[in-house]
Design an enzyme around this catalytic site. Sequence first.
Site, PDB file in Angstrom:
ATOM      1  N   LEU A  31       0.821  -1.219   0.000  1.00  0.00           N
ATOM      2  CA  LEU A  31       0.000   0.000   0.000  1.00  0.00           C
ATOM      3  C   LEU A  31       0.852   1.265   0.000  1.00  0.00           C
ATOM      4  CD1 LEU A  31      -2.783  -1.170   2.498  1.00  0.00           C
ATOM      5  CD2 LEU A  31      -2.865  -1.166  -0.010  1.00  0.00           C
ATOM      6  N   ALA A  32       1.952   1.232  -0.759  1.00  0.00           N
ATOM      7  CA  ALA A  32       2.672   2.486  -0.998  1.00  0.00           C
ATOM      8  C   ALA A  32       1.819   3.292  -1.981  1.00  0.00           C
ATOM      9  CB  ALA A  32       4.066   2.194  -1.539  1.00  0.00           C
ATOM     10  N   MET A  40       1.324   3.523  -5.199  1.00  0.00           N
ATOM     11  CA  MET A  40       0.589   2.869  -6.286  1.00  0.00           C
ATOM     12  C   MET A  40      -0.515   1.962  -5.741  1.00  0.00           C
ATOM     13  SD  MET A  40       1.594   3.828  -9.270  1.00  0.00           S
ATOM     14  CE  MET A  40       1.077   2.545 -10.408  1.00  0.00           C
ATOM     15  N   SER A  44       4.018  -3.771   6.648  1.00  0.00           N
ATOM     16  CA  SER A  44       3.981  -3.049   7.927  1.00  0.00           C
ATOM     17  C   SER A  44       2.637  -2.327   7.980  1.00  0.00           C
ATOM     18  CB  SER A  44       5.131  -2.050   7.988  1.00  0.00           C
ATOM     19  OG  SER A  44       5.162  -1.294   6.791  1.00  0.00           O
ATOM     20  N   ASN A  63       6.223  -3.345 -11.641  1.00  0.00           N
ATOM     21  CA  ASN A  63       6.996  -3.271 -12.891  1.00  0.00           C
ATOM     22  C   ASN A  63       7.960  -4.439 -12.980  1.00  0.00           C
ATOM     23  OD1 ASN A  63       6.211  -1.235 -14.581  1.00  0.00           O
ATOM     24  ND2 ASN A  63       7.420   0.334 -13.517  1.00  0.00           N
ATOM     25  N   SER A  80       0.286   1.286 -16.226  1.00  0.00           N
ATOM     26  CA  SER A  80       0.925   2.570 -16.519  1.00  0.00           C
ATOM     27  C   SER A  80       0.022   3.717 -16.118  1.00  0.00           C
ATOM     28  CB  SER A  80       1.242   2.689 -18.008  1.00  0.00           C
ATOM     29  OG  SER A  80       1.727   3.991 -18.274  1.00  0.00           O
ATOM     30  N   LYS A  88       4.344  -3.712 -21.424  1.00  0.00           N
ATOM     31  CA  LYS A  88       4.498  -2.567 -20.530  1.00  0.00           C
ATOM     32  C   LYS A  88       5.946  -2.056 -20.595  1.00  0.00           C
ATOM     33  CE  LYS A  88       3.865   0.349 -17.005  1.00  0.00           C
ATOM     34  NZ  LYS A  88       5.100   0.612 -16.326  1.00  0.00           N
ATOM     35  N   HIS A 138       6.330  -0.208 -23.785  1.00  0.00           N
ATOM     36  CA  HIS A 138       5.626   1.064 -23.566  1.00  0.00           C
ATOM     37  C   HIS A 138       6.543   2.052 -22.842  1.00  0.00           C
ATOM     38  CE1 HIS A 138       3.691   3.583 -20.520  1.00  0.00           C
ATOM     39  NE2 HIS A 138       2.673   3.740 -21.332  1.00  0.00           N
ATOM     40  N   ASN A 139       7.203   1.585 -21.789  1.00  0.00           N
ATOM     41  CA  ASN A 139       8.105   2.480 -21.055  1.00  0.00           C
ATOM     42  C   ASN A 139       9.275   2.911 -21.931  1.00  0.00           C
ATOM     43  OD1 ASN A 139       6.429   1.810 -18.908  1.00  0.00           O
ATOM     44  ND2 ASN A 139       8.100   1.841 -17.444  1.00  0.00           N
ATOM     45  N   GLU A 188       8.123   5.549 -24.059  1.00  0.00           N
ATOM     46  CA  GLU A 188       8.012   6.756 -23.221  1.00  0.00           C
ATOM     47  C   GLU A 188       9.384   7.457 -23.120  1.00  0.00           C
ATOM     48  OE1 GLU A 188       6.040   5.907 -19.401  1.00  0.00           O
ATOM     49  OE2 GLU A 188       7.611   7.067 -18.436  1.00  0.00           O
ATOM     50  N   ARG A 197      20.271   9.767 -21.582  1.00  0.00           N
ATOM     51  CA  ARG A 197      20.145   9.951 -20.131  1.00  0.00           C
ATOM     52  C   ARG A 197      21.469   9.611 -19.453  1.00  0.00           C
ATOM     53  NH1 ARG A 197      14.297   8.136 -17.623  1.00  0.00           N
ATOM     54  NH2 ARG A 197      13.002   8.789 -19.357  1.00  0.00           N
TER      55      ARG A 197
HETATM   56  P1  NBP Z   1       7.520   0.821  -4.035  1.00  0.00           P
HETATM   57  O1  NBP Z   1       8.063   0.282  -5.268  1.00  0.00           O
HETATM   58  O2  NBP Z   1       8.229   1.958  -3.376  1.00  0.00           O
HETATM   59  O3  NBP Z   1       7.400  -0.376  -2.974  1.00  0.00           O
HETATM   60  C1  NBP Z   1       6.983  -0.128  -1.644  1.00  0.00           C
HETATM   61  C2  NBP Z   1       6.071  -1.235  -1.193  1.00  0.00           C
HETATM   62  O4  NBP Z   1       6.719  -2.518  -1.255  1.00  0.00           O
HETATM   63  C3  NBP Z   1       5.669  -1.049   0.260  1.00  0.00           C
HETATM   64  O5  NBP Z   1       4.313  -1.420   0.393  1.00  0.00           O
HETATM   65  C4  NBP Z   1       6.580  -2.026   0.982  1.00  0.00           C
HETATM   66  O6  NBP Z   1       6.083  -2.452   2.236  1.00  0.00           O
HETATM   67  C5  NBP Z   1       6.584  -3.161   0.017  1.00  0.00           C
HETATM   68  N1  NBP Z   1       7.638  -4.161   0.239  1.00  0.00           N
HETATM   69  C6  NBP Z   1       8.965  -4.076   0.053  1.00  0.00           C
HETATM   70 BR1  NBP Z   1       9.857  -2.578  -0.477  1.00  0.00          BR
HETATM   71  N2  NBP Z   1       9.616  -5.207   0.340  1.00  0.00           N
HETATM   72  C7  NBP Z   1       8.659  -6.061   0.738  1.00  0.00           C
HETATM   73  C8  NBP Z   1       8.698  -7.403   1.172  1.00  0.00           C
HETATM   74  N3  NBP Z   1       9.836  -8.094   1.211  1.00  0.00           N
HETATM   75  N4  NBP Z   1       7.530  -7.976   1.514  1.00  0.00           N
HETATM   76  C9  NBP Z   1       6.388  -7.298   1.463  1.00  0.00           C
HETATM   77  N5  NBP Z   1       6.286  -6.027   1.041  1.00  0.00           N
HETATM   78  C10 NBP Z   1       7.413  -5.407   0.685  1.00  0.00           C
HETATM   79  O7  NBP Z   1       5.976   1.232  -4.200  1.00  0.00           O
HETATM   80  P2  NBP Z   1       5.260   2.002  -5.408  1.00  0.00           P
HETATM   81  O8  NBP Z   1       6.037   3.179  -5.880  1.00  0.00           O
HETATM   82  O9  NBP Z   1       3.867   2.191  -4.947  1.00  0.00           O
HETATM   83  O10 NBP Z   1       5.270   0.941  -6.612  1.00  0.00           O
HETATM   84  C11 NBP Z   1       4.701  -0.355  -6.498  1.00  0.00           C
HETATM   85  C12 NBP Z   1       4.969  -1.111  -7.774  1.00  0.00           C
HETATM   86  O11 NBP Z   1       4.343  -0.430  -8.850  1.00  0.00           O
HETATM   87  C13 NBP Z   1       6.444  -1.213  -8.138  1.00  0.00           C
HETATM   88  O12 NBP Z   1       6.694  -2.465  -8.738  1.00  0.00           O
HETATM   89  C14 NBP Z   1       6.620  -0.117  -9.170  1.00  0.00           C
HETATM   90  O13 NBP Z   1       7.695  -0.373 -10.051  1.00  0.00           O
HETATM   91  C15 NBP Z   1       5.281  -0.180  -9.879  1.00  0.00           C
HETATM   92  N6  NBP Z   1       4.886   1.033 -10.576  1.00  0.00           N
HETATM   93  C16 NBP Z   1       5.111   2.251 -10.031  1.00  0.00           C
HETATM   94  C17 NBP Z   1       4.711   3.395 -10.707  1.00  0.00           C
HETATM   95  C18 NBP Z   1       4.932   4.740 -10.121  1.00  0.00           C
HETATM   96  O14 NBP Z   1       4.607   5.735 -10.805  1.00  0.00           O
HETATM   97  N7  NBP Z   1       5.429   4.854  -8.893  1.00  0.00           N
HETATM   98  C19 NBP Z   1       4.062   3.277 -11.923  1.00  0.00           C
HETATM   99  C20 NBP Z   1       3.818   2.033 -12.431  1.00  0.00           C
HETATM  100  C21 NBP Z   1       4.232   0.917 -11.746  1.00  0.00           C
HETATM  101  P3  NBP Z   1       6.472  -1.640   3.581  1.00  0.00           P
HETATM  102  O15 NBP Z   1       5.525  -0.472   3.618  1.00  0.00           O
HETATM  103  O16 NBP Z   1       6.225  -2.602   4.678  1.00  0.00           O
HETATM  104  O17 NBP Z   1       7.896  -1.216   3.455  1.00  0.00           O
END
Ligand code: NBP
Length: 475
Positions: free
Chosen positions: A10-11, A13, A34, A102, A128, A182, A185-186, A189, A287
Amino acid sequence: PLAPIGVTGLAVMGSNLARNFARRGHVVAVHNRSSAKTTALIENHGSEGTFVPSESIEDFVASLEKPRRVVIMVKAGDPTDAVIEELAAVMDEGDIIIDGGNALYTDTIRREADLKERGLLFVGAGISGGEEGALNGPSIMPGGPAKSYESVGPLLESIAAQVDGTPCCTHIGPDGSGHFVKMVHNGIEYADMQLIGEAYHLLRDALGKDPDAIADVFRTWNDGDLESYLVEITAEVLSHRDAKTGAPLVDVIVDAAEQKGTGRWTVKSALDLGVPVTGIAEAVFARALSGARDQRAAARELASGTLADGPQDVDAFVEDIRSALYASKVIAYAQGFDQIAAGSAEYDWNLHPGDLATIWRGGCIIRARFLNRIKDAYDENPELPSLVLAPYFREAVENAVDSWRRVVSTATMLGIPVPGFASALSYYDGLRAERLPAALTQGLRDFFGAHTYERVDAEGKFHTLWSEDRSEVQA
Ligand code: NBP
């Protein structure tokens, strides 16, 4: 009530996706490693719909209706494997795990095969649109068994962006295909952003326009064929002023671009598949060059040469840049779709390029008016040898080609780097060439390595006895 869908991770995304499900009227189970993020989600957004929070993975899975459907939104790589293991341990046959992160598509292929053996269905879904898309409607590219799509498709389609009544979500194909498209796509992008950057660089350094004036140019362009999310936000970023200094923000930001890796993955895959995605590769390398800060600092005094010859007619050159940007963009997309076709053939995915253009029209970062044209092109001819050869794009590129040459040559004279524009033009010239110097390459390979060559006038492979009497033999 039991939830038809759950989200773990639940970060930014994951919580936005969960809110999107809830706002569309689905009961949504939520979980995070957590509990702080779960608590925060319920406290801040609990009123937006029906959330069922759990602290343990067991309670989370127990809060789902069968077959259970869980979207994982955690950091790609090892964390995803860890969460899959935890879920698989408490799930039952026929339950469905959807990885919305991703992931690298080869990881998805591995995970799908592994979970299939354990009786679970795995969907690798490329998502995306960043955090805004996750909340209000992303573009979703789910790959996996058709059976799993029957179960999760309607839920995913309900939260996806909609364009002309069509959801930006469709079953892409088997196993890793969703994450593969995907990834491409990136990559596209990356290319899109590089080309926009080059246009900006020329408007600034060849024509001397300031960021506000350039923002206006992009705004005007966004009313035409170039209409797209990236062109629109380019104007936003360029006209934004830094609160601290009052200067254009773009002048305060360090000019070293970072990357999270999906562009690099695209190029690595293209190298393996033997597909020339020069637009994406140049973007990744540009880049990298921008980020070589020590080298750049040391090289700043290198001579520029003195052939500077700026454009005389400013408005005409602005139009040339617009045309060059459009033509280069057509090439970048054509190359990306070539890579998708090659991936489809390599992995037997039977991908439909027109479907991809359809679901990229909304929700995602590369959404653009242009994608309607790509969809039309593949609707008309699903076997198009190259997107550049679709009548609409062919005409657009042929109309742009003089401008394109003026832009690339002017940039070269002025010492302004345009790797995207220039390599796209070279690709175009290579594609349409009557004869390429590859014949000489083959001759050289035959000379030093007896690698043989084909003849224009006979079947088979031939070798010249270079170190003997130089007669030719059939290999
Ligand atoms: P993050 O990529 O920053 O990941 C954070 C999340 O992963 C938190 O919920 C964290 O839990 C959990 N986590 C980790 Br780190 N290690 C873990 C483990 N061993 N067991 C269980 N949970 C774990 O979050 P995000 O930016 O929301 O992206 C999520 C996914 O979406 C990624 O794969 C990202 O590449 C993809 N994505 C992101 C975007 C974007 O714009 N940000 C776009 C498209 C796709 P915790 O809270 O307990 O630390």
